[in-house]
Design a protein around this motif. Structure first.
Motif, PDB file in Angstrom:
ATOM      1  N   THR A 210       0.781  -1.091  -0.340  1.00 15.28           N
ATOM      2  CA  THR A 210      -0.297   0.530   0.267  1.00 15.28           C
ATOM      3  C   THR A 210       0.928   1.472  -0.459  1.00 15.28           C
ATOM      4  OG1 THR A 210      -0.199  -0.083   2.474  1.00 15.28           O
ATOM      5  CG2 THR A 210      -1.797  -0.986   1.248  1.00 15.28           C
ATOM      6  N   ASP A 211       2.312   1.230  -0.016  1.00 10.85           N
ATOM      7  CA  ASP A 211       2.715   2.098  -0.119  1.00 10.85           C
ATOM      8  C   ASP A 211       3.363   2.502  -1.425  1.00 10.85           C
ATOM      9  OD1 ASP A 211       2.977   3.094   2.745  1.00 10.85           O
ATOM     10  OD2 ASP A 211       4.741   1.547   3.176  1.00 10.85           O
ATOM     11  N   LYS A 212       3.540   1.794  -2.281  1.00  2.86           N
ATOM     12  CA  LYS A 212       4.208   1.921  -3.695  1.00  2.86           C
ATOM     13  C   LYS A 212       2.689   1.936  -4.170  1.00  2.86           C
ATOM     14  CE  LYS A 212       7.606   0.760  -2.021  1.00  2.86           C
ATOM     15  NZ  LYS A 212       9.221   2.018  -2.142  1.00  2.86           N
ATOM     16  N   TYR A 213       1.526   0.696  -4.792  1.00  2.59           N
ATOM     17  CA  TYR A 213       0.164   1.247  -5.467  1.00  2.59           C
ATOM     18  C   TYR A 213      -0.805   1.499  -4.333  1.00  2.59           C
ATOM     19  CZ  TYR A 213       3.175  -2.340  -7.420  1.00  2.59           C
ATOM     20  OH  TYR A 213       4.267  -3.498  -7.892  1.00  2.59           O
ATOM     21  N   LEU A 214      -1.580   2.384  -5.428  1.00  4.96           N
ATOM     22  CA  LEU A 214      -3.064   2.607  -5.003  1.00  4.96           C
ATOM     23  C   LEU A 214      -4.201   1.231  -5.052  1.00  4.96           C
ATOM     24  CD1 LEU A 214      -5.419   4.514  -4.316  1.00  4.96           C
ATOM     25  CD2 LEU A 214      -5.334   5.614  -6.898  1.00  4.96           C
ATOM     26  N   ASN A 215      -4.576   0.554  -4.077  1.00  4.92           N
ATOM     27  CA  ASN A 215      -5.083  -0.283  -4.433  1.00  4.92           C
ATOM     28  C   ASN A 215      -6.642  -0.126  -4.460  1.00  4.92           C
ATOM     29  OD1 ASN A 215      -3.612  -3.173  -3.219  1.00  4.92           O
ATOM     30  ND2 ASN A 215      -2.754  -1.245  -2.889  1.00  4.92           N
ATOM     31  N   VAL A 216      -7.195  -0.185  -5.202  1.00  2.00           N
ATOM     32  CA  VAL A 216      -9.182  -0.407  -5.421  1.00  2.00           C
ATOM     33  C   VAL A 216      -9.496  -0.677  -5.838  1.00  2.00           C
ATOM     34  CG1 VAL A 216     -10.257   0.991  -6.368  1.00  2.00           C
ATOM     35  CG2 VAL A 216      -8.568   2.048  -6.451  1.00  2.00           C
ATOM     36  N   TRP A 217      -9.964  -1.691  -4.647  1.00  2.00           N
ATOM     37  CA  TRP A 217     -10.920  -3.266  -4.631  1.00  2.00           C
ATOM     38  C   TRP A 217     -12.321  -2.807  -4.927  1.00  2.00           C
ATOM     39  CZ3 TRP A 217      -7.891  -1.527  -0.458  1.00  2.00           C
ATOM     40  CH2 TRP A 217      -6.260  -2.449   0.244  1.00  2.00           C
ATOM     41  N   VAL A 218     -13.445  -3.805  -5.607  1.00  2.00           N
ATOM     42  CA  VAL A 218     -14.312  -3.528  -6.045  1.00  2.00           C
ATOM     43  C   VAL A 218     -15.746  -4.935  -6.421  1.00  2.00           C
ATOM     44  CG1 VAL A 218     -15.555  -3.424  -8.279  1.00  2.00           C
ATOM     45  CG2 VAL A 218     -13.158  -2.476  -8.329  1.00  2.00           C
ATOM     46  N   GLY A 219     -16.475  -4.219  -5.300  1.00  2.00           N
ATOM     47  CA  GLY A 219     -16.804  -5.822  -5.194  1.00  2.00           C
ATOM     48  C   GLY A 219     -18.569  -5.398  -4.671  1.00  2.00           C
ATOM     49  N   ASP A 220     -19.069  -6.257  -3.936  1.00  2.00           N
ATOM     50  CA  ASP A 220     -20.981  -6.010  -3.677  1.00  2.00           C
ATOM     51  C   ASP A 220     -20.674  -5.158  -2.324  1.00  2.00           C
ATOM     52  OD1 ASP A 220     -23.824  -6.137  -3.332  1.00  2.00           O
ATOM     53  OD2 ASP A 220     -24.043  -7.782  -4.288  1.00  2.00           O
ATOM     54  N   LEU A 221     -20.685  -3.776  -2.477  1.00  2.00           N
ATOM     55  CA  LEU A 221     -21.266  -3.489  -1.750  1.00  2.00           C
ATOM     56  C   LEU A 221     -22.201  -2.933  -0.490  1.00  2.00           C
ATOM     57  CD1 LEU A 221     -18.879  -0.681  -2.027  1.00  2.00           C
ATOM     58  CD2 LEU A 221     -18.192  -3.437  -1.022  1.00  2.00           C
ATOM     59  N   ARG A 222     -23.441  -4.372  -1.389  1.00  2.00           N
ATOM     60  CA  ARG A 222     -24.849  -3.646  -0.017  1.00  2.00           C
ATOM     61  C   ARG A 222     -24.699  -5.159   0.971  1.00  2.00           C
ATOM     62  NH1 ARG A 222     -27.927  -6.525  -5.027  1.00  2.00           N
ATOM     63  NH2 ARG A 222     -26.400  -7.440  -4.877  1.00  2.00           N
ATOM     64  N   ILE A 223     -25.768  -4.711   1.851  1.00  2.00           N
ATOM     65  CA  ILE A 223     -26.370  -5.063   2.794  1.00  2.00           C
ATOM     66  C   ILE A 223     -27.347  -6.552   2.943  1.00  2.00           C
ATOM     67  CG2 ILE A 223     -26.770  -4.819   5.434  1.00  2.00           C
ATOM     68  CD1 ILE A 223     -25.842  -2.266   5.376  1.00  2.00           C
ATOM     69  N   PHE A 224     -27.817  -7.563   3.013  1.00  2.00           N
ATOM     70  CA  PHE A 224     -28.851  -8.473   3.162  1.00  2.00           C
ATOM     71  C   PHE A 224     -29.537  -8.318   4.360  1.00  2.00           C
ATOM     72  CE2 PHE A 224     -30.662 -13.038   2.670  1.00  2.00           C
ATOM     73  CZ  PHE A 224     -31.628 -12.287   1.716  1.00  2.00           C
ATOM     74  N   GLU A 225     -30.662  -8.296   4.503  1.00  2.00           N
ATOM     75  CA  GLU A 225     -31.397  -8.250   4.829  1.00  2.00           C
ATOM     76  C   GLU A 225     -32.724  -9.501   5.367  1.00  2.00           C
ATOM     77  OE1 GLU A 225     -32.446  -3.821   5.398  1.00  2.00           O
ATOM     78  OE2 GLU A 225     -30.616  -3.163   5.337  1.00  2.00           O
ATOM     79  N   PRO A 226     -32.171  -9.935   5.826  1.00  2.00           N
ATOM     80  CA  PRO A 226     -33.400 -11.075   5.603  1.00  2.00           C
ATOM     81  C   PRO A 226     -34.430 -10.606   6.175  1.00  2.00           C
ATOM     82  CG  PRO A 226     -31.761 -12.191   6.721  1.00  2.00           C
ATOM     83  CD  PRO A 226     -31.616  -9.799   6.606  1.00  2.00           C
ATOM     84  N   GLN A 227     -34.639  -9.976   7.530  1.00  2.00           N
ATOM     85  CA  GLN A 227     -36.457  -9.480   8.097  1.00  2.00           C
ATOM     86  C   GLN A 227     -36.837  -8.636   8.126  1.00  2.00           C
ATOM     87  OE1 GLN A 227     -36.216  -9.997  12.790  1.00  2.00           O
ATOM     88  NE2 GLN A 227     -34.223 -11.143  12.321  1.00  2.00           N
ATOM     89  N   PHE A 228     -36.751  -7.933   6.529  1.00  2.40           N
ATOM     90  CA  PHE A 228     -37.082  -7.150   5.856  1.00  2.40           C
ATOM     91  C   PHE A 228     -37.283  -7.545   4.283  1.00  2.40           C
ATOM     92  CE2 PHE A 228     -36.677  -2.253   4.592  1.00  2.40           C
ATOM     93  CZ  PHE A 228     -37.892  -2.107   5.065  1.00  2.40           C
ATOM     94  N   ASN A 229     -37.939  -8.660   4.293  1.00  2.00           N
ATOM     95  CA  ASN A 229     -38.659  -9.081   3.125  1.00  2.00           C
ATOM     96  C   ASN A 229     -37.107  -9.375   2.322  1.00  2.00           C
ATOM     97  OD1 ASN A 229     -40.614  -8.734   3.659  1.00  2.00           O
ATOM     98  ND2 ASN A 229     -40.701  -6.994   3.175  1.00  2.00           N
ATOM     99  N   ASN A 230     -36.303  -9.924   2.849  1.00  6.30           N
ATOM    100  CA  ASN A 230     -34.535 -10.317   1.444  1.00  6.30           C
ATOM    101  C   ASN A 230     -34.807  -9.085   1.310  1.00  6.30           C
ATOM    102  OD1 ASN A 230     -34.370 -12.540   2.680  1.00  6.30           O
ATOM    103  ND2 ASN A 230     -35.814 -13.644   1.181  1.00  6.30           N
ATOM    104  N   TYR A 231     -34.837  -7.422   1.187  1.00  8.73           N
ATOM    105  CA  TYR A 231     -33.913  -6.471   1.447  1.00  8.73           C
ATOM    106  C   TYR A 231     -32.090  -6.340   0.985  1.00  8.73           C
ATOM    107  CZ  TYR A 231     -34.288  -1.420   0.314  1.00  8.73           C
ATOM    108  OH  TYR A 231     -34.076  -0.302  -1.061  1.00  8.73           O
ATOM    109  N   GLU A 232     -32.179  -5.873  -0.292  1.00  9.82           N
ATOM    110  CA  GLU A 232     -31.111  -5.729  -0.389  1.00  9.82           C
ATOM    111  C   GLU A 232     -30.796  -4.222  -0.602  1.00  9.82           C
ATOM    112  OE1 GLU A 232     -30.143  -9.545  -3.717  1.00  9.82           O
ATOM    113  OE2 GLU A 232     -30.892  -7.842  -4.066  1.00  9.82           O
ATOM    114  N   GLU A 233     -29.656  -3.451   0.769  1.00 11.54           N
ATOM    115  CA  GLU A 233     -29.667  -2.475   0.707  1.00 11.54           C
ATOM    116  C   GLU A 233     -28.204  -1.641   0.985  1.00 11.54           C
ATOM    117  OE1 GLU A 233     -30.321   1.159   4.478  1.00 11.54           O
ATOM    118  OE2 GLU A 233     -30.137  -1.185   5.010  1.00 11.54           O
TER     119      GLU A 233
END
Length: 482
Positions: A210-233
């Motif tokens: 991390t001192d030599k490269y700018l690291n960029v992580w790309v992925g699914d940042l959503r929150i899954f809420e099974p008690q709220f109709n399986n909402y993906e927030e």
């Protein structure tokens, strides 16, 4: 104009409806004095999270920001007008399905957006209002996909990792009405969950140096809420770790901060302007607003020391930058150029809210500028807070070869005097020039077939350029002597 006004109202209503959906945002609305909490960037909330873990962090960060701005705007500090910071970037694509495994073309487009934005070469700069024309500029920061990995092997600058983790925001174990439990979960677990993407034992991938490269992580940042109709927030489109003052902060603070890897985390739909993915209902109102590639421009701004332009507060709170107008809130992802929510005095003028600034929550379609003050801060941070991550390209007749940069290791930086140069490959007949910040040649040294070279930086503490030449190739490193 009437049609535009109606569209703006519809957009605000649509985004407000989105805000009302998820349990985490509802909980945050109950915590904050304002209910004006949009889906957005998690960088400031991350700083608040660190402050909860170690009391005093936010005060240390604000003190450092004050010093950075003071030093960056000091007339004794100046970056050569003929030099450009070049930052190698590695994108870590962490995917659970084929939609998240975005193609190389999206990453290449994102690099183009970054470079156009930081070099002020984007075509939409013509949309900047005249009142701001004299306070914006070219940041002289460029980005290249890393061409050599930490072991010295050729690379595309893109890694791909399959993960069993479906939602890096985590799974919320609570339902409607459990606001305190949700608040506690957010405070205890949310950022731990998000940063799993930076750890190969938790479903992600470890960073490159991390001192030599700018690291960029790309992925699914959503929150899954099974008690709220399986909402993906969606709570955060992305976040960045702020620069750390390794020299003046107490170990008790650094011990907490250093748990989190340095870099940027981004939701996979927000990367690039040609991303084949888009937001589904109820987040579809954000399509075209935060899918322009400007989200990463914003997050890299945080990585290089910038705060949100409205200071994450009302008119009494500032972003510490002297030439950015105050605002009483974010711009809610629109381009409302009628806003002037705070009275300020910038060079004798009460400037309106600057929705064109990359550090606002404005639509990517109207973001087109950094101010001079913001540029000074980013350049200063690269000099003193992230001194190893950028190569310095000095304009000359020699060829700039990014492979050459990656073939050379220069350390320690900052240094107390002696710098070691290690040639990772068979580099012959190196000439090493040491120059001061004005460009005056102070020392030169020649090496034939040398693999390890030590050279002393004479003179007072400050900034020096180390220029290494070999066979019409050149690499210039900015050295900080302390």
């Amino acid at each position: 104009m009437k049609t535009l006004g109606v569209l703006t109202i519809l957009l605000i209503v649509a985004v407000s409806q989105v805000q009302a959906q998820g349990l985490v945002i509802k909980s945050k609305q109950n915590q904050e004095a304002t209910t004006d909490y949009p889906v957005g960037c998690g960088s400031n909330d991350f700083m608040k999270h660190l402050d909860r873990k170690i009391s005093g962090y936010y005060d240390f960060a604000n003190k450092s920001m004050t010093e950075i701005v003071k030093n960056a705007s000091n007339e004794n500090y100046s970056k050569s007008v003929d030099s450009i910071f070049v930052i190698p970037v590695v994108f870590h694509i962490v995917y659970n399905n084929s939609f998240e495994n975005i193609p190389d073309s999206v990453i290449q487009n994102q690099i183009t957006v970054l470079n156009n934005s930081y070099r002020r070469m984007n075509s939409d700069t013509t949309n900047l209002r005249a009142i701001f024309q004299n306070i914006v500029g070219d940041a002289k920061i460029e980005f290249v996909l890393a061409q050599t990995d930490p072991e010295g092997n050729p690379t595309t600058g893109i890694t791909r990792t399959y993960s069993e983790v479906e939602y890096f925001g985590g799974v919320l174990p609570y339902g409607s009405g459990q606001n305190q439990e949700i608040t506690d979960w957010v405070n205890d677990s949310l950022f731990y969950n998000l940063f799993r993407i930076t750890n190969d034992t938790l479903g992600g991938i470890n960073p490159w140096d991390t001192d030599k490269y700018l690291n960029v992580w790309v992925g699914d940042l959503r929150i899954f809420e099974p008690q709220f109709n399986n909402y993906e927030e969606i709570v955060y489109f992305g976040l960045s770790t702020p620069p750390i003052d390794h020299h003046n902060w107490p170990d008790s603070v650094l011990d907490v901060v250093n748990i989190y890897e340095q870099g940027v985390i981004l939701h996979y739909i927000n990367i690039g302007a040609n991303n084949p993915n888009s937001f589904a209902s109820p987040y579809s109102a954000y399509n075209g607003l935060v899918t322009t590639g400007k989200l990463l421009v914003h997050e890299v701004g945080h990585f290089l020391g910038l705060r949100h332009i409205w200071g994450d507060g009302d008119c009494s709170v500032d972003d510490f930058i002297y030439d950015t107008p105050n605002g009483n809130a974010a711009s809610q992802w629109n381009c409302d150029k009628t806003r002037n929510t705070c009275v300020d005095d910038i060079f004798g003028i009460d400037l309106p809210d600057m929705v064109e600034n990359y550090m606002d929550y404005s639509s990517g379609n109207c973001q087109n500028s950094f101010t001079i003050g913001q540029i000074e801060v980013m350049q200063y941070v690269l000099d003193y807070y992230r001194p190893d991550i950028a190569n310095i390209e000095v304009i000359s007749n020699n060829i700039v070869d990014n492979h050459f940069y990656m073939d050379i290791q220069v350390y320690p930086n900052p240094t107390t005097g002696v710098v070691t140069i290690i040639s990772k490959s068979d580099i012959k007949d190196m000439q090493i020039n040491i120059r001061n910040i004005e460009g005056k040649l102070l020392k030169n040294k020649f090496s034939i077939n040398g693999k390890i070279i030590n050279i002393e930086i004479d003179g007072n503490n400050g900034i020096y350029f180390m220029e290494i030449l070999s066979q019409n190739r050149r690499a210039t490193f900015r050295i900080v002597k302390m």
